[in-house]
Design an enzyme around this catalytic site. Structure first.
Site, mmCIF file in Angstrom:
data_model
loop_
_atom_site.group_PDB
_atom_site.id
_atom_site.type_symbol
_atom_site.label_atom_id
_atom_site.label_comp_id
_atom_site.label_asym_id
_atom_site.label_seq_id
_atom_site.Cartn_x
_atom_site.Cartn_y
_atom_site.Cartn_z
ATOM 1 N NE ARG A 233 -4.630 -0.703 -0.421
ATOM 2 C CZ ARG A 233 -4.672 -1.527 -1.168
ATOM 3 N NH1 ARG A 233 -3.908 -2.408 -2.022
ATOM 4 N NH2 ARG A 233 -5.898 -2.421 -1.335
ATOM 5 C CD GLU A 262 -2.676 3.911 -5.909
ATOM 6 O OE1 GLU A 262 -3.812 2.812 -5.861
ATOM 7 O OE2 GLU A 262 -0.829 3.135 -5.267
ATOM 8 C CG HIS A 280 -2.916 -0.635 -7.207
ATOM 9 N ND1 HIS A 280 -3.179 -0.184 -6.261
ATOM 10 C CD2 HIS A 280 -2.984 -2.055 -6.588
ATOM 11 C CE1 HIS A 280 -3.717 -0.754 -5.064
ATOM 12 N NE2 HIS A 280 -3.416 -2.348 -5.105
HETATM 13 P P1 NAD Z 1 -2.734 -10.650 5.141
HETATM 14 O O1 NAD Z 1 -2.906 -9.726 6.294
HETATM 15 O O2 NAD Z 1 -2.183 -11.607 5.060
HETATM 16 O O3 NAD Z 1 -0.821 -10.042 6.270
HETATM 17 C C1 NAD Z 1 -0.517 -8.365 6.680
HETATM 18 C C2 NAD Z 1 0.875 -8.954 7.610
HETATM 19 O O4 NAD Z 1 1.267 -7.846 8.215
HETATM 20 C C3 NAD Z 1 0.374 -9.192 8.720
HETATM 21 O O5 NAD Z 1 1.055 -10.859 9.268
HETATM 22 C C4 NAD Z 1 0.314 -8.524 10.197
HETATM 23 O O6 NAD Z 1 0.729 -8.929 11.037
HETATM 24 C C5 NAD Z 1 1.484 -8.121 9.702
HETATM 25 N N1 NAD Z 1 1.485 -6.401 10.652
HETATM 26 C C6 NAD Z 1 0.447 -5.616 10.602
HETATM 27 N N2 NAD Z 1 1.294 -4.240 11.401
HETATM 28 C C7 NAD Z 1 2.020 -5.063 10.871
HETATM 29 C C8 NAD Z 1 3.845 -4.194 11.180
HETATM 30 N N3 NAD Z 1 3.344 -2.681 12.094
HETATM 31 N N4 NAD Z 1 5.098 -4.488 11.006
HETATM 32 C C9 NAD Z 1 5.327 -5.746 10.559
HETATM 33 N N5 NAD Z 1 4.477 -6.256 9.916
HETATM 34 C C10 NAD Z 1 3.037 -5.803 10.041
HETATM 35 O O7 NAD Z 1 -1.901 -9.260 4.250
HETATM 36 P P2 NAD Z 1 -1.828 -10.094 2.816
HETATM 37 O O8 NAD Z 1 -2.705 -10.550 2.091
HETATM 38 O O9 NAD Z 1 -0.513 -9.940 2.911
HETATM 39 O O10 NAD Z 1 -1.941 -8.824 2.099
HETATM 40 C C11 NAD Z 1 -0.380 -7.749 2.191
HETATM 41 C C12 NAD Z 1 -0.639 -5.922 1.860
HETATM 42 O O11 NAD Z 1 -0.564 -6.508 0.195
HETATM 43 C C13 NAD Z 1 -1.592 -4.805 2.414
HETATM 44 O O12 NAD Z 1 -1.707 -3.944 2.551
HETATM 45 C C14 NAD Z 1 -3.224 -5.600 0.519
HETATM 46 O O13 NAD Z 1 -3.330 -4.377 0.384
HETATM 47 C C15 NAD Z 1 -2.041 -5.157 0.165
HETATM 48 N N6 NAD Z 1 -2.271 -5.743 -0.900
HETATM 49 C C16 NAD Z 1 -1.488 -5.550 -2.717
HETATM 50 C C17 NAD Z 1 -1.372 -5.738 -3.832
HETATM 51 C C18 NAD Z 1 -1.702 -4.740 -5.199
HETATM 52 O O14 NAD Z 1 -2.787 -5.502 -5.640
HETATM 53 N N7 NAD Z 1 -1.026 -4.247 -4.936
HETATM 54 C C19 NAD Z 1 -3.041 -6.798 -3.713
HETATM 55 C C20 NAD Z 1 -2.809 -7.889 -2.434
HETATM 56 C C21 NAD Z 1 -3.221 -7.370 -1.564
HETATM 57 C C1 MLT Z 2 -5.938 -5.712 -3.631
HETATM 58 O O1 MLT Z 2 -6.146 -5.001 -1.805
HETATM 59 O O2 MLT Z 2 -6.871 -7.203 -3.189
HETATM 60 C C2 MLT Z 2 -5.161 -5.158 -4.244
HETATM 61 O O3 MLT Z 2 -4.776 -3.420 -3.640
HETATM 62 C C3 MLT Z 2 -5.593 -5.835 -5.701
HETATM 63 C C4 MLT Z 2 -7.127 -3.842 -5.393
HETATM 64 O O4 MLT Z 2 -6.396 -3.329 -6.290
HETATM 65 O O5 MLT Z 2 -8.174 -4.073 -5.695
#
Ligand code: NAD
Ligand code: MLT
Length: 528
Positions: A233, A262, A280
Site C-alpha cells: 500500500r 492514486e 497498482h
Molecule cells: P495479511 O493480512 O495476510 O498480512 C499482513 C501482515 O502484516 C500480517 O501478518 C500482520 O501481522 C503484518 N503486520 C501488521 N502490522 C505490522 C507492522 N507494524 N510491522 C510488520 N508487520 C505488520 O495481508 P496480505 O494479504 O499479505 O496483504 C498484504 C498487503 O498487500 C496489504 O496491504 C494488501 O492491501 C496489499 N495488497 C496489494 C496488492 C496490489 O495490488 N498491489 C494486492 C493484494 C494485496
Molecule cells: C488488494 O488490496 O487486493 C489490491 O490492492 C488489489 C486491488 O486493487 O483490488
C-alpha cells in the site's frame, strides 16, 4: 424479494457470474462514478461491490439506507470506512486469498527487475541505445531479503525468494521463532531486518501504525545501496524520505506498485532513474481478478439470502465446523434477549451471558452478538444486526460479560441471560431440547417449560386460590384462547408466576385489565 447490487469498479465478468446466475439479484455495473453520482444512487442498492478505486466514505454509507453488504474484490479495505459501515450495520466482506499469488509474483518480478535493471535497459534499447555497461546488475543468490509483514503475501514472497537462493529474514509482530524455523527463514526486530537486508519488501496493511513505517530514520538504519519494493500500500513507505534516500545514494533502487495518492501521473519519484513502477498491478492477473470476484460474489449472494459470509471484515469469522454447531442456538439466543428486555422495564446497564455444558466449549461470540441483538431490537428497531449489535451496546454504555462453565444441572446445554438494572437483576435461561427445539426453562428462580414463540403473557402474582381462574376467565371474555400455561411458586401462599402462551396478541387494554385483578402484582406481554 429482489436485491439490487451495484458494482462500481471494473470486475472480471467471469467472476461475477455467481451474481448473475443467482435468483432475484439485479446486477448494475457502473464504474467511474464521481462521489456525488455514487451518493445520489446508493440509496437504491442492497449491496455494493468495489475494488480499490471507489472510496466508500462515511458520507456514502450514510446515504446508503438500504445497503446491507459491501464486497471488496481484493484484500485491502482502506478505501472503505469500516467504522461507519459497522455503525450502520453494514457488513464488509473481502476476498483475502484470491490475489495472494498474483501479488507475490508481482513482488518477485519487481525484485528481479530491480536487480537486473530490466525496465531501464529495455527503455534504453527502445531508444536505440546498446548499453551493456550501464545496466550491470547484481545476483539475488546469497543476498538477504528483508520482509516486513509476513502475512499471506509476505510468506509467499519468502518461499519464492528461497527458490532464488536468497537468505530471508522477516519482521512481523506475530512471527514466532517456531514459525520462522518451520519456514526456514530468519527473523528479527524491524531494525534488525532493515539493517541486514540487501533487498527489502513491505507487505503490511496500511494502518495508523504502519503509515510511514519506512521513514527517514528507517532508511538511516539500512545498508548502503539497499533496494526496496512496495507492492502493498502507498504510504507504508514515506515517499519524501524515499526520494531523499535515493538522492543520497543510500537506496540504489525502488520498485513501486502503489502510491500514497492514486492514480499518479507526474510524481517526483517517477523522474528518478532508480525508480521502477507499475500502476497498482499487483492483483491484476486474469486468475486473481476472476478469483476475487467469484469469492466476493458468493459471499454477497449468501449473505443477502440469509446465509453466512465466509470473509467478513467487520465481524470476526468463525470456522465452518464451529459455526455448524452454534448456528442452531442463534434463534434461541436472540429470543432470550428479546424476552428479557420485554420483562425488564428499566434501563439495562449490564448484560451477562452464562454458557453452560457443551456450549461452553464452543466459540460463543456469535451467540453473544445474537443475544445482544435481541436485547437492543426492542428499543432500537430492526436496524440492529449482527454487525452493529456490540458496537451499539457499547455506545449505549451497556457492559457485556460472558461466563462459561462446563457443568449444568439436567441440561446438556444451557444459555442464561442476565440483565442488571438499577433495581436489580433478572434472568432467563433456555436450552435446545434434542428433537424438540428451543425452550425457555427458567425465569428468575422459577422453573418453566415454554417454547419461545408467539404471544406470551408473563404474570407475577400472589399464590392464592382463584388467581389462575380469574386470569383464565378474563382472557375468555376477550375471546383469547390459552395455548399453554405454566405456573411456579416460591412457597405456598408466597410469590408465584404464570406464563401463558396465547393465540392472539393481548392489546394494552387487556393487559391493564389483567393487572387490575386481585392478587396480581405485575403483567407483561411479550411477543417473540
Ligand atoms: P495479511 O493480512 O495476510 O498480512 C499482513 C501482515 O502484516 C500480517 O501478518 C500482520 O501481522 C503484518 N503486520 C501488521 N502490522 C505490522 C507492522 N507494524 N510491522 C510488520 N508487520 C505488520 O495481508 P496480505 O494479504 O499479505 O496483504 C498484504 C498487503 O498487500 C496489504 O496491504 C494488501 O492491501 C496489499 N495488497 C496489494 C496488492 C496490489 O495490488 N498491489 C494486492 C493484494 C494485496
Ligand atoms: C488488494 O488490496 O487486493 C489490491 O490492492 C488489489 C486491488 O486493487 O483490488
Amino acid at each position: 424479494m429482489a436485491f439490487n447490487i451495484l458494482i462500481s469498479d471494473p470486475l472480471s465478468e467471469e467472476g461475477i457470474q455467481p451474481l448473475r446466475a443467482a435468483k432475484d439479484m439485479n446486477v448494475v455495473v457502473e464504474t467511474n462514478l464521481t462521489p456525488e453520482q455514487l451518493g445520489s444512487k446508493i440509496g437504491d442498492f442492497d449491496a455494493l461491490i468495489v475494488r480499490s478505486q471507489t472510496q466508500v466514505t462515511r458520507d456514502i454509507i450514510t446515504k446508503a439506507t438500504k445497503l446491507k453488504i459491501i464486497g471488496r474484490a481484493g484484500v485491502g479495505v482502506d478505501n472503505i470506512d469500516l467504522e461507519a459501515a459497522t455503525e450502520h450495520g453494514v457488513i464488509v466482506v473481502n476476498a483475502p486469498d484470491g490475489n495472494t499469488n498474483s501479488a507475490a509474483e508481482h513482488t518477485m518480478a519487481m525484485i528481479m527487475s530491480l536487480a537486473r535493471n530490466i525496465p531501464q535497459a529495455y527503455y534504453s534499447l527502445k531508444n536505440q541505445k546498446w548499453d551493456r555497461k550501464k545496466y550491470v546488475g547484481v545476483e539475488l543468490k546469497n543476498k538477504t531479503l528483508g520482509i516486513v509483514g509476513l502475512g499471506r503475501i509476505g510468506a509467499e514472497v519468502a518461499y519464492r525468494a528461497k527458490g532464488q537462493r536468497m537468505n530471508v529474514v522477516a519482521y512481523d509482530p506475530f512471527l514466532t521463532e517456531e514459525k520462522a524455523e518451520k519456514m526456514g527463514i530468519g527473523y528479527g526486530t524491524l531494525e534488525e531486518v532493515l539493517q541486514a537486508a540487501d533487498f527489502i519488501t513491505v507487505h503490511t496493511p496500511l494502518l495508523k501504525e504502519t503509515k510511514h513505517l519506512i521513514n527517514a530514520e528507517a532508511f538511516e538504519n539500512m545498508k548502503e545501496g539497499v533496494q526496496i519494493v512496495n507492492c502493498a500500500r502507498g504510504g507504508i513507505i514515506d515517499e519524501d524520505a524515499l526520494y531523499e534516500a535515493i538522492l543520497s545514494k543510500k537506496v540504489a533502487g525502488a520498485g513501486l506498485d502503489v502510491f500514497e495518492e492514486e492514480p499518479v501521473y507526474d510524481h517526483k519519484l517517477l523522474e528518478l532513474p532508480e525508480v521502477i513502477a507499475t500502476p497498482h498491478l499487483g492483483a491484476s492477473t486474469v486468475e486473481a481478478q476472476e478469483s476475487v470476484a467469484v469469492d466476493v460474489s458468493y459471499d454477497v449472494v449468501s449473505f443477502l439470502t440469509g446465509g453466512l459470509a465466509k470473509n467478513p471484515v467487520n465481524l470476526p469469522s468463525v470456522p465452518k465446523e464451529i459455526m455448524t454447531r452454534i448456528e442452531p442456538y442463534f434463534n434461541l439466543a436472540e429470543k432470550l434477549g428479546r424476552f428479557l428486555t420485554d420483562l425488564t422495564e428499566e434501563v439495562t446497564e449490564e448484560i451477562t451471558i452464562y454458557y453452560s455444558g457443551e456450549l461452553s466449549e464452543l466459540e460463543t461470540a456469535p451467540l453473544t452478538r445474537n443475544t445482544v441483538k435481541g436485547i437492543l431490537k426492542r428499543h432500537l428497531g430492526e436496524h440492529v444486526n449482527d454487525v452493529n449489535a456490540s458496537f451499539l451496546a457499547e455506545k449505549k454504555g451497556i457492559r457485556i460479560n460472558e461466563h462459561k462453565t462446563t457443568t449444568t444441572k439436567g441440561f446438556t446445554n444451557l444459555l442464561t441471560v442476565e440483565a442488571r438494572t438499577k433495581s436489580g437483576t433478572r434472568q432467563v435461561s433456555g436450552t435446545l431440547l434434542n428433537g424438540l427445539g428451543p425452550r425457555i426453562v427458567k425465569v428468575d428462580d422459577y422453573i418453566v417449560d415454554v417454547t419461545p414463540e408467539g404471544h406470551i403473557v408473563f404474570i407475577h402474582h400472589k399464590d392464592q386460590p382463584g388467581a389462575i381462574g380469574r386470569v383464565g376467565s378474563l382472557l375468555a371474555e376477550q375471546d383469547i384462547n390459552i395455548a399453554t400455561m405454566q405456573v411456579g411458586r416460591s412457597n405456598v401462599g408466597g410469590d408465584a408466576i404464570m406464563m401463558l402462551t396465547i393465540d392472539k396478541q393481548l392489546e394494552k387494554e387487556g393487559l391493564e385489565q389483567l393487572q387490575q385483578l386481585a392478587d396480581i402484582y405485575d403483567v407483561t406481554g411479550i411477543d417473540l
